[in-house]
Write a protein that holds these residues in place. Sequence first.
Motif, PDB file in Angstrom:
ATOM      1  N   LYS A   2       3.536  -0.958  -2.781  1.00 49.28           N
ATOM      2  CA  LYS A   2       2.822  -0.827  -4.047  1.00 49.28           C
ATOM      3  C   LYS A   2       2.289  -2.193  -4.468  1.00 49.28           C
ATOM      4  O   LYS A   2       3.034  -3.181  -4.510  1.00 49.28           O
ATOM      5  N   LEU A   3       1.011  -2.236  -4.789  1.00 47.66           N
ATOM      6  CA  LEU A   3       0.364  -3.503  -5.099  1.00 47.66           C
ATOM      7  C   LEU A   3       0.916  -4.125  -6.376  1.00 47.66           C
ATOM      8  O   LEU A   3       0.939  -5.346  -6.517  1.00 47.66           O
ATOM      9  N   SER A   4       1.390  -3.293  -7.294  1.00 51.69           N
ATOM     10  CA  SER A   4       1.960  -3.821  -8.536  1.00 51.69           C
ATOM     11  C   SER A   4       3.230  -4.618  -8.272  1.00 51.69           C
ATOM     12  O   SER A   4       3.641  -5.441  -9.105  1.00 51.69           O
ATOM     13  N   GLN A   5       3.870  -4.392  -7.131  1.00 52.46           N
ATOM     14  CA  GLN A   5       5.113  -5.078  -6.797  1.00 52.46           C
ATOM     15  C   GLN A   5       4.921  -6.117  -5.681  1.00 52.46           C
ATOM     16  O   GLN A   5       5.893  -6.691  -5.194  1.00 52.46           O
ATOM     17  N   HIS A   9      -2.875 -12.031  -4.979  1.00 58.22           N
ATOM     18  CA  HIS A   9      -3.801 -12.679  -5.919  1.00 58.22           C
ATOM     19  C   HIS A   9      -5.163 -12.844  -5.255  1.00 58.22           C
ATOM     20  O   HIS A   9      -5.262 -13.281  -4.114  1.00 58.22           O
ATOM     21  N   ASP A 501      -2.659   0.810  -4.447  1.00 59.85           N
ATOM     22  CA  ASP A 501      -3.087   0.055  -5.630  1.00 59.85           C
ATOM     23  C   ASP A 501      -2.776   0.869  -6.882  1.00 59.85           C
ATOM     24  O   ASP A 501      -3.580   1.686  -7.354  1.00 59.85           O
ATOM     25  N   ASP A 502      -1.590   0.662  -7.412  1.00 58.39           N
ATOM     26  CA  ASP A 502      -1.123   1.367  -8.609  1.00 58.39           C
ATOM     27  C   ASP A 502      -1.188   0.477  -9.851  1.00 58.39           C
ATOM     28  O   ASP A 502      -0.593   0.790 -10.882  1.00 58.39           O
ATOM     29  N   ARG A 503      -1.934  -0.610  -9.759  1.00 52.52           N
ATOM     30  CA  ARG A 503      -2.001  -1.569 -10.870  1.00 52.52           C
ATOM     31  C   ARG A 503      -2.733  -0.992 -12.084  1.00 52.52           C
ATOM     32  O   ARG A 503      -3.586  -0.099 -11.953  1.00 52.52           O
ATOM     33  N   ASP A 504      -2.421  -1.551 -13.205  1.00 58.63           N
ATOM     34  CA  ASP A 504      -3.117  -1.189 -14.438  1.00 58.63           C
ATOM     35  C   ASP A 504      -4.359  -2.073 -14.556  1.00 58.63           C
ATOM     36  O   ASP A 504      -4.419  -3.014 -15.352  1.00 58.63           O
ATOM     37  N   GLU A 505      -5.330  -1.788 -13.702  1.00 62.46           N
ATOM     38  CA  GLU A 505      -6.579  -2.546 -13.658  1.00 62.46           C
ATOM     39  C   GLU A 505      -7.752  -1.585 -13.747  1.00 62.46           C
ATOM     40  O   GLU A 505      -7.606  -0.371 -13.550  1.00 62.46           O
ATOM     41  N   LYS A 510     -10.250  -2.795  -8.850  1.00 58.11           N
ATOM     42  CA  LYS A 510      -9.556  -2.227  -7.695  1.00 58.11           C
ATOM     43  C   LYS A 510     -10.490  -2.077  -6.500  1.00 58.11           C
ATOM     44  O   LYS A 510     -10.127  -2.413  -5.359  1.00 58.11           O
TER      45      LYS A 510
END
Length: 557
Positions: A2-5, A9, A501-505, A510
């Motif tokens: 998971k990209l959030s973890q 950068h 990509d589970d980021r809050d973006e 993304k």
Amino acid sequence: MKLSQYFFHTSIEVPKDAEIISHSLMLKAGLIKMLSSGIYSYLPLGLRVLRKIEGIIREEMNKIGAIELLMPSLSPSSLWKETNRWTEYGEDMFRLKDRKDNEFGLAPTHEEPICDIVRDIVQSYKKLPFSLYQIQTKFRDEPRPRGGVIRAREFLMKDAYSFHKTEKELDETYQKFFGAYKRIFERCGLNFVIVEASAGIIGGSFSNEFIASSENGEDTIFVCKSCGYSASLEKAEIEFRSQGSGIRGQEMALELVETPNLKSVTKVSGYLSKKPEELIKTLVLKADGDVIAVLIRGDSDLNEEKLKKALNIKELSMADEETIEKTTGGPLGFSGPIGLNIKIIADYSVKDGGNFVVGANKENFHYINVNMGRDFNVSSFFDLRNARENDPCPKCEGFLSEIKGIELGHCFKLGTKYSKLMGLRFLDENGEKNLIIMGCYGIGVSRIIAAVIEQNYDKRGMVFSKEIAPFSLVIINIENKELADWLYSTLKDLGIDVLYDDRDETPGKKFADADLIGIPYQIIIGKKSTREKIEFVERKTKKTEFLSLDEIIERIK
């Protein structure tokens, strides 16, 4: 993953110190970070690419029977002094002393350490032949590190060494490595050219380089499109094709002209309104201790490897100013062939010209209208200059094309060079001692990443092949977390190398990051996505399909 973890950068800005596209994209995508000039940390994404390349190399090395080992980076100077390379490597080798004042070097290559291992273990013909390889960090104190990881001071290299009873065995093993190298570079997604090359400081009787074509490459190679002949700059031969009488027009009267403070070809030719090819450069050199003069046309550069081969010499250097003045009677920058009492040799290009401009062996003066035979004599002619675009091919009636590239790998037939110097001998079937015959085979592992990027990128970022991409595919969740979570879990359980990509973006961020890091396949989960209708995008072509999970798995596998 998971990209959030993940430690991840990316940057929008082009790094200020980026010199070429691969360097820029590797920094922007967070594959590497510079610690110092020519020294880089590989961040998690970059390391994943590196490890996949290593995996391909190991598979192909193991297929041909090579056996992996690992040698130290640090080795005592005594080993390198056995082969004289402690001094031959010059400033390129990092040297240091321990607390007991013992000298050590950080190895730029490992011929000496591997020979030290083999000479203590192998005494009988029964143990031959065999091949050993390692993937290990190397060090070279590059005077001008450039191109990011292309020419770095610390880099990852695969070096292999083979040991044989006969030349025939060496030839057979050389061909195995040759084939393995082709498969390695093809699997990495590279277009490459194989050329005959100079053995350089490694030595040996024959070598081939594998070059990835790239406008930003620092290696120059020449290829004949008519017959397929190819060679490196150091090795490329030029066919001499006579232009006729050998005199450009009628011989004119010799004339001494003043050229105040003008030493370079550019300045002298401009001052005298002459073309550079109308000048002859007289180079005073020391060849195995003897002072000689070499004549090269003003528009050409001396190829030292060719000169060494032509004269069968080992050591070659420019004469110092004192020697030049003693030999010619004039200072550096004004040397010429007229009146010299030393051996004069010349490049073939001098043979077909006349009415040349040469140095007068007198400060601030040159001669014009100089002609061979009348004003000076040459003892012998050779192909001594660097090749150029459209030079005649040495193998056919065609012409050479110049190509820039990045060296990927180099294979050498070392013969007995190191065996003689370091005492590698074996007892044959008759109980007689013979020298072990060696081969050497190197691949710039970390350099492959840059070469791949140089050949595979677009305005959005890098485009990796499936075999070396950091992940096989990326799931980009836009509006259906439940479906995205399920898909990620399912693919991961199936052993597929997936990034989520589970980021809050924002969707734009993304998409931009996914394109930048070059993962070959993208799954986009939108509001209308279902388990039977999933948006599947190929990064390279941006071709979009709506597939079921089974179809996606089949496509990836």
